[in-house]
Motif scaffolding. Structure first.
Motif, PDB file in Angstrom:
ATOM      1  N   VAL A  44      71.654  46.957  37.695  1.00 57.59           N
ATOM      2  CA  VAL A  44      72.135  46.263  36.511  1.00 57.59           C
ATOM      3  C   VAL A  44      70.980  45.873  35.615  1.00 57.59           C
ATOM      4  O   VAL A  44      71.077  45.832  34.404  1.00 57.59           O
ATOM      5  CB  VAL A  44      72.947  45.007  36.923  1.00 57.59           C
ATOM      6  CG1 VAL A  44      73.241  44.135  35.717  1.00 57.59           C
ATOM      7  CG2 VAL A  44      74.252  45.429  37.580  1.00 57.59           C
ATOM      8  N   THR A  45      69.833  45.586  36.216  1.00 60.17           N
ATOM      9  CA  THR A  45      68.669  45.177  35.452  1.00 60.17           C
ATOM     10  C   THR A  45      67.849  46.360  34.969  1.00 60.17           C
ATOM     11  O   THR A  45      66.803  46.177  34.376  1.00 60.17           O
ATOM     12  CB  THR A  45      67.747  44.297  36.316  1.00 60.17           C
ATOM     13  OG1 THR A  45      67.320  45.075  37.435  1.00 60.17           O
ATOM     14  CG2 THR A  45      68.468  43.065  36.785  1.00 60.17           C
ATOM     15  N   SER A  46      68.303  47.572  35.230  1.00 60.54           N
ATOM     16  CA  SER A  46      67.593  48.791  34.862  1.00 60.54           C
ATOM     17  C   SER A  46      66.255  48.907  35.553  1.00 60.54           C
ATOM     18  O   SER A  46      65.326  49.518  35.041  1.00 60.54           O
ATOM     19  CB  SER A  46      67.396  48.873  33.334  1.00 60.54           C
ATOM     20  OG  SER A  46      68.631  48.899  32.682  1.00 60.54           O
ATOM     21  N   GLY A  57      72.603  45.980  42.181  1.00 62.04           N
ATOM     22  CA  GLY A  57      72.872  45.120  41.044  1.00 62.04           C
ATOM     23  C   GLY A  57      73.931  44.097  41.409  1.00 62.04           C
ATOM     24  O   GLY A  57      74.362  44.001  42.544  1.00 62.04           O
ATOM     25  N   MET A  62      76.246  51.451  38.105  1.00 62.45           N
ATOM     26  CA  MET A  62      75.409  52.040  37.063  1.00 62.45           C
ATOM     27  C   MET A  62      74.744  53.298  37.575  1.00 62.45           C
ATOM     28  O   MET A  62      74.422  53.409  38.757  1.00 62.45           O
ATOM     29  CB  MET A  62      74.329  51.049  36.605  1.00 62.45           C
ATOM     30  CG  MET A  62      74.848  49.896  35.789  1.00 62.45           C
ATOM     31  SD  MET A  62      73.501  48.797  35.272  1.00 62.45           S
ATOM     32  CE  MET A  62      72.477  49.930  34.352  1.00 62.45           C
ATOM     33  N   LYS A  83      77.316  53.089  32.509  1.00 62.74           N
ATOM     34  CA  LYS A  83      77.809  51.846  33.089  1.00 62.74           C
ATOM     35  C   LYS A  83      79.331  51.843  33.085  1.00 62.74           C
ATOM     36  O   LYS A  83      79.968  52.394  32.187  1.00 62.74           O
ATOM     37  CB  LYS A  83      77.294  50.640  32.288  1.00 62.74           C
ATOM     38  CG  LYS A  83      75.782  50.562  32.201  1.00 62.74           C
ATOM     39  CD  LYS A  83      75.312  49.331  31.462  1.00 62.74           C
ATOM     40  CE  LYS A  83      75.531  48.070  32.261  1.00 62.74           C
ATOM     41  NZ  LYS A  83      74.952  46.884  31.616  1.00 62.74           N
ATOM     42  N   GLU A  88      82.385  45.418  28.585  1.00 60.87           N
ATOM     43  CA  GLU A  88      81.175  45.921  27.929  1.00 60.87           C
ATOM     44  C   GLU A  88      81.500  47.092  27.009  1.00 60.87           C
ATOM     45  O   GLU A  88      80.885  47.253  25.955  1.00 60.87           O
ATOM     46  CB  GLU A  88      80.147  46.322  28.981  1.00 60.87           C
ATOM     47  CG  GLU A  88      78.775  46.588  28.404  1.00 60.87           C
ATOM     48  CD  GLU A  88      77.683  46.486  29.448  1.00 60.87           C
ATOM     49  OE1 GLU A  88      76.535  46.228  29.052  1.00 60.87           O
ATOM     50  OE2 GLU A  88      77.965  46.652  30.648  1.00 60.87           O
ATOM     51  N   ASP A 250      75.633  35.859  30.064  1.00 61.57           N
ATOM     52  CA  ASP A 250      74.814  36.203  31.233  1.00 61.57           C
ATOM     53  C   ASP A 250      73.395  36.491  30.751  1.00 61.57           C
ATOM     54  O   ASP A 250      72.772  37.463  31.156  1.00 61.57           O
ATOM     55  CB  ASP A 250      75.408  37.415  31.951  1.00 61.57           C
ATOM     56  CG  ASP A 250      74.824  37.614  33.352  1.00 61.57           C
ATOM     57  OD1 ASP A 250      74.281  36.639  33.903  1.00 61.57           O
ATOM     58  OD2 ASP A 250      74.890  38.737  33.879  1.00 61.57           O
ATOM     59  N   ASN A 255      68.335  40.615  32.165  1.00 58.85           N
ATOM     60  CA  ASN A 255      69.147  41.282  31.149  1.00 58.85           C
ATOM     61  C   ASN A 255      68.430  41.357  29.815  1.00 58.85           C
ATOM     62  O   ASN A 255      69.066  41.536  28.768  1.00 58.85           O
ATOM     63  CB  ASN A 255      70.494  40.574  31.000  1.00 58.85           C
ATOM     64  CG  ASN A 255      71.385  40.788  32.200  1.00 58.85           C
ATOM     65  OD1 ASN A 255      71.216  41.759  32.939  1.00 58.85           O
ATOM     66  ND2 ASN A 255      72.331  39.897  32.411  1.00 58.85           N
ATOM     67  N   ASP A 274      72.838  43.590  28.511  1.00 58.65           N
ATOM     68  CA  ASP A 274      73.978  43.497  29.417  1.00 58.65           C
ATOM     69  C   ASP A 274      75.091  42.645  28.805  1.00 58.65           C
ATOM     70  O   ASP A 274      74.858  41.505  28.415  1.00 58.65           O
ATOM     71  CB  ASP A 274      73.547  42.913  30.761  1.00 58.65           C
ATOM     72  CG  ASP A 274      74.549  43.208  31.852  1.00 58.65           C
ATOM     73  OD1 ASP A 274      75.622  42.585  31.832  1.00 58.65           O
ATOM     74  OD2 ASP A 274      74.277  44.057  32.713  1.00 58.65           O
ATOM     75  N   TYR A 275      76.299  43.203  28.769  1.00 57.23           N
ATOM     76  CA  TYR A 275      77.424  42.544  28.099  1.00 57.23           C
ATOM     77  C   TYR A 275      78.676  42.561  28.967  1.00 57.23           C
ATOM     78  O   TYR A 275      79.786  42.737  28.483  1.00 57.23           O
ATOM     79  CB  TYR A 275      77.692  43.229  26.753  1.00 57.23           C
ATOM     80  CG  TYR A 275      76.518  43.165  25.813  1.00 57.23           C
ATOM     81  CD1 TYR A 275      76.388  42.127  24.901  1.00 57.23           C
ATOM     82  CD2 TYR A 275      75.518  44.130  25.848  1.00 57.23           C
ATOM     83  CE1 TYR A 275      75.300  42.050  24.048  1.00 57.23           C
ATOM     84  CE2 TYR A 275      74.421  44.068  25.003  1.00 57.23           C
ATOM     85  CZ  TYR A 275      74.324  43.027  24.107  1.00 57.23           C
ATOM     86  OH  TYR A 275      73.241  42.954  23.261  1.00 57.23           O
ATOM     87  N   GLN A 276      78.519  42.350  30.251  1.00 56.44           N
ATOM     88  CA  GLN A 276      79.647  42.450  31.169  1.00 56.44           C
ATOM     89  C   GLN A 276      80.497  41.185  31.223  1.00 56.44           C
ATOM     90  O   GLN A 276      81.666  41.233  31.576  1.00 56.44           O
ATOM     91  CB  GLN A 276      79.136  42.768  32.574  1.00 56.44           C
ATOM     92  CG  GLN A 276      78.396  44.084  32.654  1.00 56.44           C
ATOM     93  CD  GLN A 276      77.799  44.302  34.026  1.00 56.44           C
ATOM     94  OE1 GLN A 276      78.475  44.120  35.025  1.00 56.44           O
ATOM     95  NE2 GLN A 276      76.545  44.678  34.081  1.00 56.44           N
TER      96      GLN A 276
END
Length: 408
Positions: A44-46, A57, A62, A83, A88, A250, A255, A274-276
């Protein structure tokens, strides 16, 4: 097509032909070709290790597709992030494009988020995003909290996002309906995840119970661990409706991706990636979560009022440039709203910040953070006993006590 890890299997639909069609459509180039695609899991954090091994994550699946792109007879390395998260997708379809369009209209070239190449709901909801590593963006150094220059880049961009979102909502109120459910709610689908908050706060309470002079704070923290969900739901239900914005909800170190200036060796841009958990509500949601969860406590102690003031200045100026005709909060309004929503900061400092200081091997067992078994208890104890986090907590928890943020 390789995978980059032994036990990772990419989705069946993620093929060279599919991605080639997506990129041909986005770049309006029917001659574009995709070659040598390799897919691996992405955090999630790439962030992944150098071997491409999977890093766990928190909230969604992802994938990272690394490939050779042939355009105009030239081959170049290219990569995208895929993703799977419906909220998102709506952000990238409905919010980000309009926000960046509004900024362009006032001659502001600010880019808020990675470019979105493609979104779909079938065969399952997913989106394909620009890999910001390709443009020189990197996550902040592990196990450290943000310094002032990184904080100011973030809150300045956040203020523009918030301002533009208020305009978007005024133009089309229905567009925000999907984002009105808060990140902490009574929704049954969130029941398991919400255990994360009380168990972490209780672990913090157990830690500070051993500290002389923290007896009153310990009592309040144990009480909070028992009713944090109820109080958080109340906080969201009682928010002011006078001024609402699109919150990332978040907003923390992992992020964010920063680009460094090669000459000054200082950060010159930040990407919000990140827009989850996005939420339509008070701007204090993002401000409290970010400022109390990811900012160096010394920076916050000295510069908090300045940071919030700069956020408000950019928010107000952007709204004026956009000819926004709704209510514009004063700096005093923003400050009061942060106090009203202070629980968001307490949650960030007690549940999120310990993860930032976590040692590398802890990331292999993140799923245990919300577990009630001994493995979960062990990881949480290790996190709050970390000397770096302990130093942060000793200062920050006193700040909460003196500000009345623990009085519920």
């Amino acid at each position: 097509m390789g995978t980059g890890t032994k036990d990772y299997t990419p989705p069946d639909w993620l093929t060279v032909e599919f991605l080639q069609d997506v990129l041909r459509e986005y770049f309006k180039d029917d001659t574009l070709e995709v070659h040598n695609m390799k897919v691996r899991a992405a955090a999630v954090t790439s962030s992944t290790d150098s071997s491409g091994e999977k890093v766990h994550g928190f909230a969604s699946e992802m994938h990272c597709a690394i490939l050779q792109l042939k355009r105009n007879q030239a081959l170049s390395k290219f990569s995208v992030i895929l993703k799977l998260f419906k909220r998102e997708i709506m952000t990238y379809k409905e919010i980000i494009p309009r926000v960046e369009e509004l900024l362009t209209g006032i001659n502001d070239r600010t880019k808020i988020a990675p470019t979105c190449y493609y979104t779909t709901e079938v065969p399952e909801p997913f989106l394909i995003l620009e890999d910001m590593h390709r443009s020189g963006y990197e996550n902040f150094e592990k196990r450290r909290l943000l310094n002032l220059e990184y904080v100011m880049l973030t809150v300045c961009k956040l203020a523009k996002l918030h301002a533009c979102s208020a305009v978007v909502a005024r133009e089309n109120p229905r567009i925000m309906e999907i984002f009105e459910e808060p990140p902490i709610s009574r929704h049954p689908d969130r029941k398991d995840f919400l255990e994360f908050f009380p168990v972490n706060i209780r672990c913090v309470a157990e830690e500070i119970s051993h500290w002389p002079g923290y007896e009153k704070i310990t009592e309040k923290m144990f009480k909070l661990s028992e009713n944090v969900i109820e109080k958080a739901v109340e906080m969201y239900e009682n928010q002011s409706k006078r001024f609402r914005v699109f919150n990332i909800a978040d907003l923390w170190i992992d992020n964010l991706m920063f680009r460094m200036n090669n000459e000054t060796q200082e950060p010159d841009d930040v990407m919000l990636v990140d827009y989850q958990l996005c939420y339509y509500g008070s701007p204090a949601v993002d401000l409290n979560y970010f400022l109390y969860g990811s900012v160096n406590e010394n920076v916050r102690k000295v510069h908090l009022k300045y940071i919030v003031s700069e956020y408000h200045h950019i928010l107000k100026e952007t709204l004026k440039k956009l000819n926004y005709d709704g209510f514009i909060p004063s700096l005093k309004d923003i400050t009061i709203d942060m106090i009203r929503n202070s629980l968001q900061g307490v949650i960030a400092a007690t549940c999120l910040t310990p993860i930032i200081f976590m040692e590398n091997d802890g990331y292999e067992n993140l799923e245990y953070l919300i577990s009630l078994n001994e493995q979960g208890n062990q990881i949480r104890r290790e996190n709050v006993e970390n000397p770096k986090y302990r130093t942060f907590l000793q200062r920050t928890i006193k700040e909460f006590e003196l500000s009345g943020f623990l009085d519920f």
